[in-house]
Motif scaffolding. Structure first.
Motif, PDB file in Angstrom:
ATOM      1  N   ASN A  68      -2.989   1.785   1.055  1.00  0.00           N
ATOM      2  CA  ASN A  68      -1.445   1.859   1.594  1.00  0.00           C
ATOM      3  C   ASN A  68      -1.601   2.399   3.191  1.00  0.00           C
ATOM      4  N   GLY A 111      -6.015  -2.211  10.415  1.00  0.00           N
ATOM      5  CA  GLY A 111      -5.637  -3.548  10.409  1.00  0.00           C
ATOM      6  C   GLY A 111      -4.106  -3.502  10.150  1.00  0.00           C
ATOM      7  N   ARG A 144       9.321  -1.243   6.105  1.00  0.00           N
ATOM      8  CA  ARG A 144       9.380  -0.566   4.808  1.00  0.00           C
ATOM      9  C   ARG A 144      10.350   0.661   5.089  1.00  0.00           C
ATOM     10  N   ASP A 184       2.728  -9.791   0.268  1.00  0.00           N
ATOM     11  CA  ASP A 184       3.733  -8.792   0.997  1.00  0.00           C
ATOM     12  C   ASP A 184       4.974  -9.492   1.590  1.00  0.00           C
TER      13      ASP A 184
END
Ligand code: UFG
Length: 339
Positions: free
Chosen positions: A201, A218, A233, A295
């Motif tokens: 995460n 990354g 998010r 994702d």
């Protein structure tokens, strides 16, 4: 109330234990310690001054749960957080995920029925919404069994099991809490997220880069249809999330209910990294990488149902979460292993 907290030695569990004690409840923890630490429970005791009985057992073990509940009778409610939670691992080991997550939920419900415990609060996930049709996500937004990974499917299936159990037993009070993205740590710096190995995460990954344990973050894609191109998010401070469990427990009514626990505010990957840089007072090296398989571009909730019905809302910001996460990480660079 006296509350059995399964998974109470984990990240969300430890913070929930603190919130429960601070709200005047008694807490008992069952946790197999497979992805968590008894030290977390010891630190909860340090923060709260309470004694917290800890049973080291698998939550599928109904006999062990029964003996524990009887030893500490009367137990009034269960908050069921125990389970496996790594999305990628669930694709590689689906049977283990179905066995552990669903098996433990059924064992908990059976023990509750046999021992006359009538309130359960369950840790579900925003993952049950899959790819959103529209944003923000409300509890009425579509969900599906046809989700991208077995982890998400177990959460969705357990929600259905709870709904059916509540329909069959008019005295059962069952609540599913759909968490958005939990981040941050207790402001004491004594408890926080301590993932095993390299974190999956974003926030714990950034925290480990900040502390020098990993080289750079990354960024998984900067070509999404979002304001800065990176994924958005709804990051919810774990202390707010923990308070949401207490509110759900105290307001649970007969029947089955679902609540989103989030802030309602989308934050991008680059915004989170910038907030962490402010909190830590240092630059966080990053590189743009391709999108991560599975994702979605953006996920954030409408948290108004929880505010209306539970009197709960998130009050902490992403800056608060980064400050507390950095405080935890810098004081415990090796997590609970430093103890
Ligand atoms: N991200 C990066 N680099 C990383 C890690 C993540 O850029 O090293 C990005 C992701 O692409 C995403 C955002 O940061 O845009 C958040 O990713 P996380 O892995 O932190 O969280 P997810 O939203 O993917 O997943 C979380 C929980 C799952 C849960 C899901 C439900 O980890 O358990 O929310 O919404 F299923």
């Amino acid at each position: 109330m006296r509350v059995l907290l399964t998974g109470g030695a984990g990240y969300i569990g430890a913070h929930t234990a603190v919130a429960l004690v601070e709200a005047g409840h008694d807490v008992l923890v069952v946790d197999d310690l497979s992805n968590s630490s008894a030290e977390a429970v010891a630190r909860v005791e340090r923060i709260t001054g309470a004694t917290i009985p800890l049973l080291s057992a698998d939550a599928r073990d109904a006999d062990a749960l029964t003996a524990f509940v009887r030893e500490h009778a009367p137990v009034d409610a269960v908050i069921h957080l125990a389970g496996l939670k790594a999305v990628g691992e669930s694709v590689a080991e689906p049977l283990r995920y179905y066995d552990v997550n669903i098996g433990s939920s059924i064992a908990v419900l059976k023990v509750m029925a046999a021992e006359g415990i009538r309130t359960i609060v369950f840790s579900s996930s925003a993952t049950v919404y899959g790819e959103p049709e529209s944003l923000p996500l409300s509890e009425e937004s579509p969900t599906g069994i046809d989700l991208a990974n077995p982890y998400g499917k177990t959460k969705r299936m357990i929600e259905e099991i709870l709904k059916d159990a509540a329909a069959a037993d008019p005295h059962l009070r069952a609540v599913s809490l759909r968490y958005f993205n939990p981040v941050g740590a207790h402001d004491s710096g004594l408890i926080g997220e301590d993932p095993t190995g390299v974190p999956n995460n974003l926030m714990p990954y950034v925290a480990r880069v900040a502390v020098g344990a990993l080289e750079r973050v990354g960024v998984f894609g900067d070509d999404y249809d979002t304001p800065d191109g990176t994924g958005q998010r709804d990051y919810i401070h774990v202390v707010d999330l923990a308070a949401g469990h207490v509110a759900a427990l105290e307001h649970a009514r007969e029947g089955y209910e679902v609540y989103n626990l989030g802030t309602g505010t989308p934050v991008s990957v680059l915004e989170l990294i910038a907030a962490f840089e402010r909190a830590a007072g240092k630059e966080i090296p990053r590189e743009i990488l391709p999108r991560r398989a599975g994702d979605i571009a953006a996920s954030y909730c409408d948290p108004s149902k929880a505010q209306r019905e539970l009197g709960w809302r998130a009050t902490r910001t992403i800056d608060d979460a980064c400050r507390d996460s950095w405080n935890w990480q810098s004081n415990n660079p090796r997590g609970y292993a430093t103890a």
